[in-house]
Design an enzyme around this catalytic site. Structure first.
Site, short mmCIF file in Angstrom:
data_model
loop_
_atom_site.label_atom_id
_atom_site.label_comp_id
_atom_site.label_asym_id
_atom_site.label_seq_id
_atom_site.Cartn_x
_atom_site.Cartn_y
_atom_site.Cartn_z
N SER A 77 0.79 -1.24 0.00
CA SER A 77 0.00 0.00 0.00
C SER A 77 0.82 1.28 0.00
O SER A 77 0.24 2.37 -0.13
CB SER A 77 -0.97 0.00 1.18
OG SER A 77 -2.01 -0.91 0.96
N SER A 337 2.69 -13.97 14.80
CA SER A 337 2.13 -12.90 15.61
C SER A 337 1.89 -11.69 14.72
O SER A 337 2.31 -11.67 13.57
CB SER A 337 3.09 -12.52 16.76
OG SER A 337 4.32 -12.08 16.24
#
Length: 356
Positions: A77, A337
């Protein structure tokens, strides 16, 4: 950014590798990032007087190769900041207006403006949530598939809006797929050609590219992975980037991202009034303007830039408005994680360690 996390856990321990003479605190912090959430990482940190290029972890699972300091990666992005810059350049040239209705080019989209696409207040459904994700079998089957912008946009528009235009901030990749198409309709050339001509060539970003449908990355690069259903990692370095399109297809390096953000924040690419609008949030107390985000550190600094998630590569590039403090980082995650939980403290440390 919403990361792909917790889908599988990899029973792999990656030992951090020392790169070069480095600030001990930053090297330890980068090692912690990799130990907690990654296979490898590469970073470029600037302060008033010096630059540190660091690395940690492995370039490829099953080898002892260090992450290249000048490695190429998919920036996800952060592509949006490049595209937003081009859109605002067209505004400066009076070829379009921020308050132009998107219906001017897409009649089926009612009440949404160019500005609302840029700052993610359009309310349009995010195409991301229509696409398969690991460990869904269709995700792996689509690896080499070529997606068109129209196909992705129509998948999104088949879903109801998430809110009224201008009502609230809601991140949507659909916004930038539309902006890519609008740039082509306004200029007669693709968004990729416009980014190349207006930014890449102008700034001599020799290691930045828009690959289109080309699956390979230029050398050197670290390998990157997505989770397999069997709790291992699948090498996903090569894939058809048309999946990301105008919302995230670009490839770059930490050095080129630093040059781009420096040029943008210094006013080389936009007139002052548009750079100011780029840094103005679309909603009260927001942290996202016209293709540009910002983060406030614990030591009182505000840094502008963006982050990106291209499945197998996650990246961050931020700089303070005075250009004296800058950090660009890429992580190849292991999906055990949420990488933001460990990268955010590292970025804070990288900026605050430089504060006089």
């Amino acid at each position: 950014m919403k990361r792909l996390v917790g889908i599988t856990a990899l029973a792999l321990i990656v030992a951090p590798l020392q790169a070069q003479a480095a600030p001990n605190e930053l090297q330890r912090g980068l090692d912690d990032v990799v130990r907690t959430a990654g296979v490898g990482a590469q970073v470029e940190v600037h302060d008033r007087k010096s630059v540190w290029r660091g690395r940690s972890g492995l370039a490829e699972v099953g080898t002892t190769r260090a992450v290249p300091l000048d490695g190429h990666f998919r920036i996800g992005s952060i592509t949006k900041t490049f595209l937003a810059t081009v859109v605002l350049q067209l505004v400066a040239e009076k070829r379009l207006r921020l308050d132009d209705p998107v219906a001017k080019w897409f009649p089926e989209i009612d009440g949404v403006t160019v500005r609302q696409l840029l700052n993610h207040t359009s309310g349009l459904y995010d195409v991301l949530y229509t696409l398969p994700r690991p460990p869904q079998p269709e995700f792996y089957a689509n690896r080499w598939r070529t997606w068109t912008a129209d196909e992705l946009i129509q998948r999104a528009l088949a879903n109801p809006p998430t809110g009224e235009p201008g009502e609230k901030y809601k991140y949507s990749n659909t916004n930038y797929l539309l902006l890519g198409e609008i740039v082509e309709k306004v200029t007669g050339r693709s968004y990729a050609r416009q980014i190349e001509r207006r930014i890449i060539r102008r700034l001599d970003l020799e290691h930045t590219s828009l690959p289109g449908t080309t699956p390979q990355l230029p050398e050197p690069h670290a390998h990157a992975y997505v989770p397999n259903p069997d709790r291992t990692l699948l090498d996903y370095t090569e894939m058809n980037p048309s999946l990301f399109g105008a919302a995230g297809e670009m490839i770059s390096t930490t050095h080129d991202l630093d040059r781009f953000m420096t040029a943008l924040l210094s006013g080389r690419l936009l007139p002052p009034y548009l750079l100011k609008q780029m840094k103005t949030p679309g909603t009260k107390d927001g942290h996202y303007g016209l293709g540009l985000a910002w983060r406030d550190t614990t030591c009182g600094m505000r840094a502008y830039g963006n982050d990106g998630d291209a499945l197998a590569y996650q990246s961050w590039s931020f700089t303070t408005a005075d250009l004296r403090h800058r950090v660009s980082l890429v992580l190849t995650p292991n999906f055990t994680s949420d990488s933001d939980d460990v990268v955010d403290p590292f970025l804070d440390k990288a900026f605050c360690a430089q504060k006089p």
